[in-house]
Design a protein around this motif. Structure first.
Motif, PDB file in Angstrom:
ATOM      1  N   ALA A  99      -6.362 -11.802   2.976  1.00 46.15           N
ATOM      2  CA  ALA A  99      -6.361 -12.978   2.105  1.00 46.15           C
ATOM      3  C   ALA A  99      -6.550 -12.497   0.673  1.00 46.15           C
ATOM      4  CB  ALA A  99      -7.482 -13.920   2.506  1.00 46.15           C
ATOM      5  N   CYS A 100      -5.842 -13.088  -0.243  1.00 43.18           N
ATOM      6  CA  CYS A 100      -5.928 -12.774  -1.679  1.00 43.18           C
ATOM      7  C   CYS A 100      -5.449 -11.361  -2.012  1.00 43.18           C
ATOM      8  CB  CYS A 100      -7.342 -12.995  -2.210  1.00 43.18           C
ATOM      9  SG  CYS A 100      -7.902 -14.704  -2.052  1.00 43.18           S
ATOM     10  N   ALA A 101      -4.601 -10.757  -1.177  1.00 43.78           N
ATOM     11  CA  ALA A 101      -4.119  -9.395  -1.425  1.00 43.78           C
ATOM     12  C   ALA A 101      -3.343  -9.301  -2.735  1.00 43.78           C
ATOM     13  CB  ALA A 101      -3.254  -8.922  -0.264  1.00 43.78           C
ATOM     14  N   ALA A 102      -2.462 -10.259  -3.001  1.00 42.52           N
ATOM     15  CA  ALA A 102      -1.673 -10.225  -4.236  1.00 42.52           C
ATOM     16  C   ALA A 102      -2.572 -10.397  -5.453  1.00 42.52           C
ATOM     17  CB  ALA A 102      -0.601 -11.305  -4.203  1.00 42.52           C
ATOM     18  N   ALA A 103      -3.517 -11.315  -5.361  1.00 40.14           N
ATOM     19  CA  ALA A 103      -4.455 -11.524  -6.464  1.00 40.14           C
ATOM     20  C   ALA A 103      -5.305 -10.283  -6.677  1.00 40.14           C
ATOM     21  CB  ALA A 103      -5.342 -12.737  -6.189  1.00 40.14           C
ATOM     22  N   ALA A 104      -5.713  -9.638  -5.581  1.00 36.28           N
ATOM     23  CA  ALA A 104      -6.546  -8.436  -5.677  1.00 36.28           C
ATOM     24  C   ALA A 104      -5.785  -7.294  -6.347  1.00 36.28           C
ATOM     25  CB  ALA A 104      -7.026  -8.018  -4.293  1.00 36.28           C
ATOM     26  N   ALA A 105      -4.521  -7.127  -6.007  1.00 39.75           N
ATOM     27  CA  ALA A 105      -3.719  -6.062  -6.618  1.00 39.75           C
ATOM     28  C   ALA A 105      -3.562  -6.293  -8.117  1.00 39.75           C
ATOM     29  CB  ALA A 105      -2.354  -5.969  -5.942  1.00 39.75           C
ATOM     30  N   GLY A 106      -3.309  -7.524  -8.509  1.00 35.87           N
ATOM     31  CA  GLY A 106      -3.185  -7.844  -9.938  1.00 35.87           C
ATOM     32  C   GLY A 106      -4.489  -7.644 -10.687  1.00 35.87           C
ATOM     33  N   GLN A 107      -5.584  -8.075 -10.102  1.00 35.25           N
ATOM     34  CA  GLN A 107      -6.888  -7.924 -10.733  1.00 35.25           C
ATOM     35  C   GLN A 107      -7.305  -6.455 -10.786  1.00 35.25           C
ATOM     36  OE1 GLN A 107      -8.424 -10.454 -12.216  1.00 35.25           O
ATOM     37  NE2 GLN A 107      -9.981  -9.067 -12.974  1.00 35.25           N
ATOM     38  N   ALA A 108      -6.969  -5.691  -9.745  1.00 35.21           N
ATOM     39  CA  ALA A 108      -7.299  -4.265  -9.721  1.00 35.21           C
ATOM     40  C   ALA A 108      -6.580  -3.520 -10.837  1.00 35.21           C
ATOM     41  CB  ALA A 108      -6.944  -3.667  -8.363  1.00 35.21           C
ATOM     42  N   LEU A 109      -5.331  -3.875 -11.111  1.00 35.10           N
ATOM     43  CA  LEU A 109      -4.605  -3.229 -12.210  1.00 35.10           C
ATOM     44  C   LEU A 109      -5.275  -3.535 -13.545  1.00 35.10           C
ATOM     45  CD1 LEU A 109      -2.269  -1.508 -13.159  1.00 35.10           C
ATOM     46  CD2 LEU A 109      -0.858  -3.572 -13.239  1.00 35.10           C
ATOM     47  N   LYS A 110      -5.703  -4.771 -13.738  1.00 38.16           N
ATOM     48  CA  LYS A 110      -6.422  -5.129 -14.972  1.00 38.16           C
ATOM     49  C   LYS A 110      -7.711  -4.326 -15.097  1.00 38.16           C
ATOM     50  CE  LYS A 110      -4.921  -9.954 -14.991  1.00 38.16           C
ATOM     51  NZ  LYS A 110      -5.417 -11.341 -14.895  1.00 38.16           N
TER      52      LYS A 110
END
Length: 113
Positions: free
Chosen positions: A27-38
């Motif tokens: 759950a929230c994998a796409a959001a996690a990837a985007g936030q991790a890059l930030k």
């Protein structure tokens, strides 16, 4: 002709049943990837070589919330900048249909000694 169709349908069903199950994306994998890059770019002062490996995002389970009786999901995202590898863990509230970031950590995967 109908025997061939039945045979093909049975063979297809058998192959589908025998194939290994595809791991479900956290759950929230796409959001996690985007936030991790930030987070990685912030940690490396905006280095343009920062990258996360969205295909290797994995769920690590849950942890107890600091207050209340709730649980929080922990999602791990690996990343890299040039020759340095990083492990980022993002902590999300368990709210159905939403990805509410509650915390994050970043560690460089190196031996400082």
């Amino acid at each position: 002709m109908s025997r061939t169709r039945i045979g093909l349908a049975a063979l297809t069903a058998l192959l589908i049943a025998a194939s290994p199950a595809v791991a479900e994306e956290p759950a929230c994998a796409a959001a996690a990837a985007g936030q991790a890059l930030k987070l990685l770019k912030f940690h490396t002062e905006g280095d343009d070589r920062a990258a996360v490996f969205a295909d290797r995002v994995k769920s690590l389970g849950t942890i107890k919330a600091l207050r209340g009786k709730g649980r929080l999901d922990v999602v791990e995202v690996p990343g890299a900048v040039y020759k340095a590898d990083y492990r980022m863990r993002l902590i999300y509230a368990q709210i159905p249909g939403e990805c509410v970031l509650m915390g994050q950590e970043i560690l460089e995967a190196s031996d400082p000694y």
